[in-house]
Write an enzyme that holds these catalytic residues in place. Sequence first.
Site, PDB file in Angstrom:
ATOM      1  N   ASP A 100      16.217   6.571  -2.857  1.00 19.31           N
ATOM      2  CA  ASP A 100      15.671   6.414  -1.313  1.00 19.31           C
ATOM      3  C   ASP A 100      15.981   7.256  -0.461  1.00 19.31           C
ATOM      4  O   ASP A 100      17.400   6.878  -0.388  1.00 19.31           O
ATOM      5  CB  ASP A 100      15.344   5.398  -1.309  1.00 19.31           C
ATOM      6  CG  ASP A 100      13.543   5.305  -1.182  1.00 19.31           C
ATOM      7  OD1 ASP A 100      12.425   5.985  -0.830  1.00 19.31           O
ATOM      8  OD2 ASP A 100      12.700   4.062  -1.946  1.00 19.31           O
ATOM      9  N   ASP A 202      10.962   8.942   1.631  1.00 17.23           N
ATOM     10  CA  ASP A 202      10.046   8.341   2.025  1.00 17.23           C
ATOM     11  C   ASP A 202       9.315   8.582   3.352  1.00 17.23           C
ATOM     12  O   ASP A 202       9.140   9.529   4.342  1.00 17.23           O
ATOM     13  CB  ASP A 202      10.550   7.349   2.484  1.00 17.23           C
ATOM     14  CG  ASP A 202       9.978   6.183   3.247  1.00 17.23           C
ATOM     15  OD1 ASP A 202       9.653   4.822   2.310  1.00 17.23           O
ATOM     16  OD2 ASP A 202      10.146   5.525   4.549  1.00 17.23           O
ATOM     17  N   GLU A 271       7.250  11.133  -1.020  1.00 16.67           N
ATOM     18  CA  GLU A 271       5.411  10.240  -0.472  1.00 16.67           C
ATOM     19  C   GLU A 271       4.997  10.353   0.469  1.00 16.67           C
ATOM     20  O   GLU A 271       5.485  10.797   2.067  1.00 16.67           O
ATOM     21  CB  GLU A 271       6.122   8.487  -0.575  1.00 16.67           C
ATOM     22  CG  GLU A 271       4.966   7.988   0.157  1.00 16.67           C
ATOM     23  CD  GLU A 271       5.367   6.777   0.799  1.00 16.67           C
ATOM     24  OE1 GLU A 271       5.175   5.397   0.809  1.00 16.67           O
ATOM     25  OE2 GLU A 271       6.748   7.248   1.598  1.00 16.67           O
ATOM     26  N   HIS A 332       6.547  -0.673  -4.751  1.00 17.66           N
ATOM     27  CA  HIS A 332       6.918  -1.956  -3.733  1.00 17.66           C
ATOM     28  C   HIS A 332       5.833  -2.155  -2.320  1.00 17.66           C
ATOM     29  O   HIS A 332       6.500  -2.897  -1.710  1.00 17.66           O
ATOM     30  CB  HIS A 332       7.934  -1.758  -3.424  1.00 17.66           C
ATOM     31  CG  HIS A 332       8.179  -0.528  -2.912  1.00 17.66           C
ATOM     32  ND1 HIS A 332       8.502   0.884  -2.938  1.00 17.66           N
ATOM     33  CD2 HIS A 332       8.517  -0.633  -1.157  1.00 17.66           C
ATOM     34  CE1 HIS A 332       8.631   2.051  -1.546  1.00 17.66           C
ATOM     35  NE2 HIS A 332       8.389   0.811  -0.590  1.00 17.66           N
ATOM     36  N   ASP A 333       5.174  -1.377  -2.054  1.00 16.39           N
ATOM     37  CA  ASP A 333       3.807  -0.984  -0.661  1.00 16.39           C
ATOM     38  C   ASP A 333       2.702  -2.276  -1.019  1.00 16.39           C
ATOM     39  O   ASP A 333       2.003  -1.786   0.115  1.00 16.39           O
ATOM     40  CB  ASP A 333       4.221   0.140  -0.007  1.00 16.39           C
ATOM     41  CG  ASP A 333       5.393   0.241   0.545  1.00 16.39           C
ATOM     42  OD1 ASP A 333       6.235  -0.555   0.640  1.00 16.39           O
ATOM     43  OD2 ASP A 333       5.712   1.279   0.985  1.00 16.39           O
TER      44      ASP A 333
END
Length: 538
Positions: A100, A202, A271, A332-333
């Site tokens: 990330d 991200d 993303e 994860h969100d």
Amino acid sequence: MTQSQPWWKGGIIYQIYPRSFLDSNGDGIGDLKGVTRKLPYVASLGVDAIWLSPFFTSPMKDFGYDVSDYRGVDPIFGDMDDYRALVAEAHRLGLKVIIDQVLSHTAENHPWFEESRSSRDNPRADWFVWADPKPDGTPPNNWLSIFGGSAWAWDSRRGQYYLHNFLASQPDLNFHNPAVRQAQLDNMRFWLELGADGFRLDTVNFYYHSQGLENNPAVPAGENKTFVAKGVNPYTYQRHVYDLSQPENLAFLEDLRALMDEYPDTTLVGEIGDDRPLERMAEYTRGSNRLHMAYSFDLLSDQQGPEWVRDVVRRFQDGLGDGWACWALSNHDVVRVVSRWGERAEDPHAYARVLMAVLLSLRGSVCIYQGEELGLQEAWVPFEALQDPYGIEFWPEFKGRDGCRTPMPWTPEANGGFTTGTPWLPVDRHHLELSVQSQEDNPDSTLNSIRRLIRWRQNQPALVQGELELIENTGDALCWVRRAEEQSMLVALNVTGQELRIPVPCDIDRIATGHGFTGYIDGGDLVLPPYQALFAEL
């Protein structure tokens, strides 16, 4: 994986949330040594790469997505030697390593921000987004934070507001400053030199803001709100015209790609959280000088059902052009997909398997989130155990992200073999019966069914790299044809709890086997039992 195109194009990426994967030292928090210890398991799934959520030095107010040292490993995860050992073991096992990169903002205790906030004339004074208050002392405009409230926080040292799209402790960098852009490129080069095979970027469309600081308009009555946040969040009331997805971002994406092109066989996946995600994905992955691939929230939203999936596929087919998608159903969100979409599924384990078949048969690359291969449902985390500031802010209508971040269950014992200490989030007791150890020796378990499906898919050129032709008017059955030079394949999927029968939509050469599904042909009909699929070569 076929070798006629880069490994990432059609590749399968397994997302690891290090904090919750395996704790090697008993402090209740997963770490890099724990990840390394379990890499043989990941490799056994047949995936191409791992994606590591942030392990950088951080105050952990947003659990690593607030970085205070872009070139350091936070002590709770280990040290640089642990990172090097992880990369070496992954490469030995044939796994690529994607890490990330949280470029849009830092932690408030990052040295850059500490210097920037100290005065209006220091060398980094304009490395972050600062603005004077309105005459009445209120924030410069109406921009909102995804995590609640104004996107502006007051700093008494400078007598100005600074921008934060997330927590107030996550100040946004000013990408209009070329020194900021170069510093982040240099930070990425640091990890490339240490063997990283790519980056997950991200909030890749959040780098730039409009320098005019114009107010965002309201979403007109009756129009769809953004998928970036839950409907209870006032962030969804605005059209995000000026606070993200600015045209200047394209030039920086080209700088990013130029850097990656210096390191062959690497990749960038972005993303994208945007009001018009498909348009942004097409723009950001078009040609050969921007992102390699990107993903949006279309299949990570609460919208569900065969028609919704068909509509998403249709829009991507019509709008993505020569761009490339990376698909995910969980991360994860968001709430784990078996719970988010399968609340009424009569057989959640069969449902988990057929959802994986949907994911693995779409045109694009694929991200699988840790535990998805086990059929894990969303964990229940009581309010008093919550760690996520997002969930604490919007409880109880939105319970935050902790339910998808609970520890990976390796064994059926207490704490699931994750730690010998007290886990940072409670292990859901319902996850223990779905642990890796509980499923490993059962050939028909969700784990082994999905492992079988992944390995079969990796040897089907049409599913890895083929074009996609959507078949319309098939009711609740999802049908498309994937066509590659060496293979064409019909895909038919039933994500419902009822048997479906549709006319065979095309000439079939043979029904493919080895994937574990039981769809069949009966006369002129294609028959899909509940939560089943059919794959047939044409």
